[in-house]
Design a protein around this motif. Structure first.
Motif, PDB file in Angstrom:
ATOM      1  N   MET A 162     -13.191 -32.739  -6.002  1.00  0.00           N
ATOM      2  CA  MET A 162     -12.930 -31.484  -4.733  1.00  0.00           C
ATOM      3  C   MET A 162     -11.119 -31.127  -5.369  1.00  0.00           C
ATOM      4  SD  MET A 162     -13.485 -31.463  -1.074  1.00  0.00           S
ATOM      5  CE  MET A 162     -14.436 -32.908  -1.010  1.00  0.00           C
ATOM      6  N   LEU A 163     -11.019 -29.489  -4.958  1.00  0.00           N
ATOM      7  CA  LEU A 163     -10.011 -29.256  -5.637  1.00  0.00           C
ATOM      8  C   LEU A 163      -9.783 -28.672  -4.490  1.00  0.00           C
ATOM      9  CD1 LEU A 163      -9.522 -28.602  -9.463  1.00  0.00           C
ATOM     10  CD2 LEU A 163      -8.845 -30.314  -8.276  1.00  0.00           C
ATOM     11  N   ARG A 164      -8.232 -27.855  -4.474  1.00  0.00           N
ATOM     12  CA  ARG A 164      -7.469 -27.135  -2.668  1.00  0.00           C
ATOM     13  C   ARG A 164      -6.538 -26.913  -3.913  1.00  0.00           C
ATOM     14  NH1 ARG A 164      -8.995 -30.404   2.561  1.00  0.00           N
ATOM     15  NH2 ARG A 164     -10.932 -30.591   2.101  1.00  0.00           N
ATOM     16  N   PRO A 165      -6.488 -26.105  -4.422  1.00  0.00           N
ATOM     17  CA  PRO A 165      -4.992 -24.995  -5.314  1.00  0.00           C
ATOM     18  C   PRO A 165      -4.213 -24.540  -4.119  1.00  0.00           C
ATOM     19  CG  PRO A 165      -7.342 -24.257  -5.795  1.00  0.00           C
ATOM     20  CD  PRO A 165      -7.529 -25.061  -4.650  1.00  0.00           C
ATOM     21  N   ILE A 218     -13.308 -28.677 -14.193  1.00  0.00           N
ATOM     22  CA  ILE A 218     -14.821 -29.094 -13.548  1.00  0.00           C
ATOM     23  C   ILE A 218     -14.581 -30.979 -13.344  1.00  0.00           C
ATOM     24  CG2 ILE A 218     -16.323 -29.457 -14.960  1.00  0.00           C
ATOM     25  CD1 ILE A 218     -15.117 -26.343 -16.478  1.00  0.00           C
ATOM     26  N   GLN A 219     -13.955 -31.553 -14.424  1.00  0.00           N
ATOM     27  CA  GLN A 219     -14.017 -32.974 -13.796  1.00  0.00           C
ATOM     28  C   GLN A 219     -13.642 -33.293 -12.644  1.00  0.00           C
ATOM     29  OE1 GLN A 219     -12.051 -34.709 -17.435  1.00  0.00           O
ATOM     30  NE2 GLN A 219     -14.395 -33.937 -18.656  1.00  0.00           N
ATOM     31  N   ALA A 220     -12.158 -33.022 -12.149  1.00  0.00           N
ATOM     32  CA  ALA A 220     -11.671 -33.138 -10.961  1.00  0.00           C
ATOM     33  C   ALA A 220     -12.026 -32.963  -9.581  1.00  0.00           C
ATOM     34  CB  ALA A 220      -9.957 -32.392 -11.374  1.00  0.00           C
ATOM     35  N   GLU A 221     -13.046 -31.165  -9.959  1.00  0.00           N
ATOM     36  CA  GLU A 221     -13.677 -30.684  -8.305  1.00  0.00           C
ATOM     37  C   GLU A 221     -14.912 -31.306  -8.792  1.00  0.00           C
ATOM     38  OE1 GLU A 221     -14.407 -28.509  -6.235  1.00  0.00           O
ATOM     39  OE2 GLU A 221     -12.996 -27.599  -7.314  1.00  0.00           O
ATOM     40  N   ALA A 222     -15.784 -32.591  -9.240  1.00  0.00           N
ATOM     41  CA  ALA A 222     -16.671 -33.417  -9.256  1.00  0.00           C
ATOM     42  C   ALA A 222     -16.225 -34.522  -8.428  1.00  0.00           C
ATOM     43  CB  ALA A 222     -17.603 -34.172 -10.514  1.00  0.00           C
ATOM     44  N   LEU A 223     -14.604 -34.730  -8.474  1.00  0.00           N
ATOM     45  CA  LEU A 223     -14.072 -35.935  -7.568  1.00  0.00           C
ATOM     46  C   LEU A 223     -14.368 -35.425  -5.837  1.00  0.00           C
ATOM     47  CD1 LEU A 223     -11.172 -37.011  -8.909  1.00  0.00           C
ATOM     48  CD2 LEU A 223     -13.261 -38.331  -9.913  1.00  0.00           C
TER      49      LEU A 223
END
Length: 206
Positions: A1-4, A120-125
Motif C-alpha cells: 500500500m503506497l501513500r505518496p 506495483i509490487q510495493a502497492e501489494a504490501l
C-alpha cells in the motif's frame, strides 16, 4: 500500500509545461515521448534523494547514521513517471533552482520500467509506505525507498528503522534487484562497495 507525498505544485507545473510546449524547454523529448499516441500524463511524483559517499562508506558517525539521519543524504529533485495509456514510457525530472522548482529533463530506459514494476509490487504490501527514490551515484545504483512514516514531508531525509530499499534493475553485481532490503542491512553493503581500497603496503583488514 503506497501513500505518496504530494510534490511541490511548481514542480508539477514545470513538467506539464514541458510536455505541453516541447519547444519551450532546452532538453528534447525522448524517442518514446515523440512516438507516443494519445495524451501524456505525469503521475506518481517521487522525491529523489542522493546518498553521499561519506555516509555509506563508514565515515565517522556513519554507523549511527543508518538508524538516524544520514548526513550525506540530500533531496536532489522530484521525478514524475510519464504515463501513456496503461504504462509509463518515460520520466521527467525537476530540480530546485534559485527561482524555485524547474523542469530538468526527460529520460527513458530500464530504470523507468524497473521503477514502475517496484511500485506495483510495493502497492501489494500490507504495510503502508511512502515511496521515494534513493540514488547512489558512485555505484550507478537507484533504489525505491519505502518510508514507513507516510505522513512525512517527502523532502525530509530522515529514515525510519523499518524502512525498506528495493534496488532497481540494473543493480550493481552482488546486489539483487527487485527485492526489498531493510535500509540498515543494505547501507553497510553499499558502504563496502564505496570504501576506498587499502593503501599500497598497508595490511589488509582482518
Amino acid at each position: 500500500m503506497l501513500r505518496p507525498s504530494p510534490a511541490p505544485a511548481p514542480a508539477l507545473r514545470s513538467v506539464l509545461a514541458a510536455l505541453g510546449s516541447p519547444s519551450a524547454v532546452r532538453e528534447p523529448r525522448t524517442p518514446a515521448l515523440r512516438a507516443a499516441q494519445g495524451p501524456l500524463s505525469p503521475e506518481l511524483p517521487l522525491p529523489v534523494h542522493v546518498l553521499g559517499l561519506s555516509t555509506a562508506s563508514g565515515a565517522p558517525g556513519a554507523a549511527a547514521a543508518t538508524e538516524q539521519q544520514p548526513p550525506g543524504t540530500r533531496l536532489a529533485g522530484w521525478r514524475f513517471l510519464i504515463r501513456n495509456g496503461d504504462r509509463a514510457i518515460a520520466a521527467g525530472d525537476t530540480m530546485l533552482t534559485p527561482d524555485g522548482w524547474s523542469f530538468s529533463h526527460f529520460f527513458e530506459g530500464p530504470y523507468v520500467t524497473a521503477t514502475e514494476r517496484a511500485l506495483i509490487q510495493a502497492e501489494a504490501l500490507a504495510t503502508p509506505y511512502q515511496p521515494r527514490l534513493l540514488s547512489v551515484p558512485e555505484l550507478y545504483m537507484l533504489t525505491l525507498w519505502l518510508h514507513t512514516d507516510t505522513e512525512a514531508d517527502g523532502a525530509t531525509t530522515e529514515p525510519g528503522p523499518d524502512d525498506l530499499l528495493v534496488p532497481l534493475a540494473p543493480a550493481p553485481p552482488g546486489i539483487a534487484a527487485d527485492r526489498p532490503y531493510r535500509l540498515a542491512d543494505l547501507l553497510p553493503v553499499i558502504g563496502l562497495r564505496l570504501a576506498p581500497p587499502p593503501l599500497l603496503g598497508s595490511p589488509a583488514p582482518a
